[in-house]
Design an enzyme around this catalytic site. Structure first.
Site, short mmCIF file in Angstrom:
data_model
loop_
_atom_site.label_atom_id
_atom_site.label_comp_id
_atom_site.label_asym_id
_atom_site.label_seq_id
_atom_site.Cartn_x
_atom_site.Cartn_y
_atom_site.Cartn_z
CG HIS A 118 -2.14 -0.79 1.11
ND1 HIS A 118 -3.06 -0.62 0.09
CD2 HIS A 118 -2.62 -1.80 1.89
CE1 HIS A 118 -4.06 -1.48 0.24
NE2 HIS A 118 -3.81 -2.21 1.32
CB CYS A 157 -1.89 3.88 -4.34
SG CYS A 157 -2.95 2.54 -4.94
#
Length: 332
Positions: free
Chosen positions: A84, A139
Site C-alpha cells: 500500500h 498507489c
C-alpha cells in the site's frame, strides 16, 4: 550488486492485498537470472507466514541503510516495494503552509510510514558512482524520492495513447490506504483520538523510528531545486493515481498468480527484450503494456537526465542473460 525487496500483503486485515509477495518472488528470480545478482546479496522482507524479518518501517529503513553502507563506488543498488501507498496531508503549525501539498509514503506492515523524505535521505548517502534504483508498485508512488527530477510523468508526459485499443482489465483492487483508514488504525494502536495528525500517532508509537518527515528538523527548510544524483525511481503510477493489485483470472488452468499490474508489466517487458533497456524505455514500454490491457495508471520515471538514458540496473550488453518469464501473463 545489492538488492532489498519488500512485499506487504497485510493478510487477515481489511487492507489485505494478494499479489505483493508474488511480485517480490518474481523480482528476485529476475535479478538473479538476468542481472547476475548473487542470491546472498538479495534481502527479502515480506509479511508472509513464517517470515523471519517482517517489513516494518524500522526494518525497511534498516535494511536499506545496511545495503547502502555495504556499497562501494560503482555498485548497483536496487529496492523493490510492493504494498500500500498513501498520501499524508500537511501538518499545520509545523512548518507547513496552507498551500503545501500532500506527501507520498509507503505503508509497511506496522503502518510506520516511510516517506519521500526518508528516501531522499537514503539517496543522499549513496556512495559516488553508485546507482540506487527503486521500483515502487504502490498507489501515489510518483515522487517517492523527494526532489528527484521528473522524466516521465504528469509534467513531462509521453505521447497520448488514448486511441489505442484496450482490453477489459481483470479484477483488481487499488494498492491505496486512504488517510482516514490510516488514522483509524493508528488511533486504535496509540489510543489517541483519530483527529490527531498521523505524525502525532507515529511519533508516539515509534519515536525515533518514525519518518524523518515528522521530526521538526526537516520541516522548516525550503526544498532545494532537484540536482543530479544517483537516485532512480520507477513508480507504478502518478502521485494522484492508484496502482492495481490484480487477482489471478484462472489459477488452475492458466497457472496465473495474483500480482501488481506494474510489476507484471515490467516483468513482461524485460522478458520480451533480453537486450538492455534504458530506464526511460522500460517505463515507456510498461506504460504501453498497462494501457493496452485497460489499466488507468501511468508509471513514471524520476532521475537525472543521464540516468534516464542509462541501462536499467546497468545491464551490460555483453553479458545479456536469458530473460526470466513474465510473472503472470494471464493477469494482464
Amino acid at each position: 550488486m545489492l538488492a532489498t525487496l519488500v512485499g506487504c500483503n497485510y493478510a487477515g486485515t481489511r487492507n489485505e492485498l494478494r499479489g505483493c509477495i508474488n511480485d517480490v518472488e518474481a523480482a528476485r528470480d529476475t535479478l538473479i537470472a538476468r542481472f547476475g545478482f548473487a542470491p546472498a546479496d538479495v534481502a527479502v522482507l515480506t509479511d508472509g507466514r513464517g517470515a523471519k524479518v517482517l517489513p516494518t518501517g524500522a526494518n525497511i529503513k534498516r535494511a536499506l541503510a545496511d545495503m547502502i553502507a555495504r556499497a562501494a563506488p560503482g555498485d548497483v543498488l536496487f529496492f523493490h516495494y510492493s504494498g500500500h501507498g498513501t498520501l499524508v496531508p500537511p501538518r499545520r503549525g509545523h512548518g507547513h503552509g496552507e498551500d503545501d501539498k500532500e506527501e507520498e509514503a509507503i505503508v509497511p506492515c506496522d503502518f510506520n510510514l516511510v516517506t519521500d523524505v526518508d528516501f531522499r535521505q537514503l539517496v543522499d548517502r549513496v556512495p559516488p558512482g553508485t546507482s540506487f534504483t527503486m521500483v515502487s508498485d504502490s498507489c501515489h508512488s510518483g515522487g517517492l524520492i523527494d526532489q528527484e527530477k521528473e522524466q516521465i510523468g504528469p509534467s513531462v508526459d509521453l505521447p497520448d495513447t488514448a486511441g489505442a485499443p484496450q482490453l477489459a482489465a481483470p479484477a483488481r483492487i487499488a494498492r491505496f490506504l486512504p488517510y482516514g483508514a490510516l488514522l483509524d488504525h493508528l488511533s486504535g494502536v496509540s489510543g489517541m483520538p483519530s483527529s490527531h495528525h498521523a505524525a502525532d500517532h507515529l511519533l508516539a508509537l515509534f519515536g525515533a523510528d518514525a519518518s524523518a518527515k515528522f521530526h521538526g528538523d526537516t520541516l522548516s527548510a525550503a526544498a532545494p531545486a532537484p540536482r543530479p544524483d544517483e537516485g532512480i525511481l520507477l513508480s507504478g503510477c502518478q502521485t494522484d493515481e492508484t496502482s492495481a493489485d490484480v487477482a489471478a483470472e484462472d489459477e488452475e488452468e492458466g497457472g496465473g498468480k495474483a500480482c501488481g499490474a506494474f510489476s507484471s508489466a515490467v516483468q513482461s517487458v524485460l522478458a520480451a527484450h533480453p537486450a538492455p533497456l534504458s530506464n526511460r524505455e522500460l517505463v515507456a514500454r510498461a506504460r504501453a503494456v498497462l494501457d493496452e490491457n485497460g489499466f488507468e495508471q501511468h508509471p513514471c520515471l524520476y532521475c537525472s537526465d543521464a540516468n534516464a538514458e542509462a541501462p536499467f540496473l546497468s545491464q551490460d550488453v555483453t553479458a545479456v542473460r536469458a530473460a526470466s518469464p513474465a510473472m503472470s501473463p494471464s493477469a494482464l
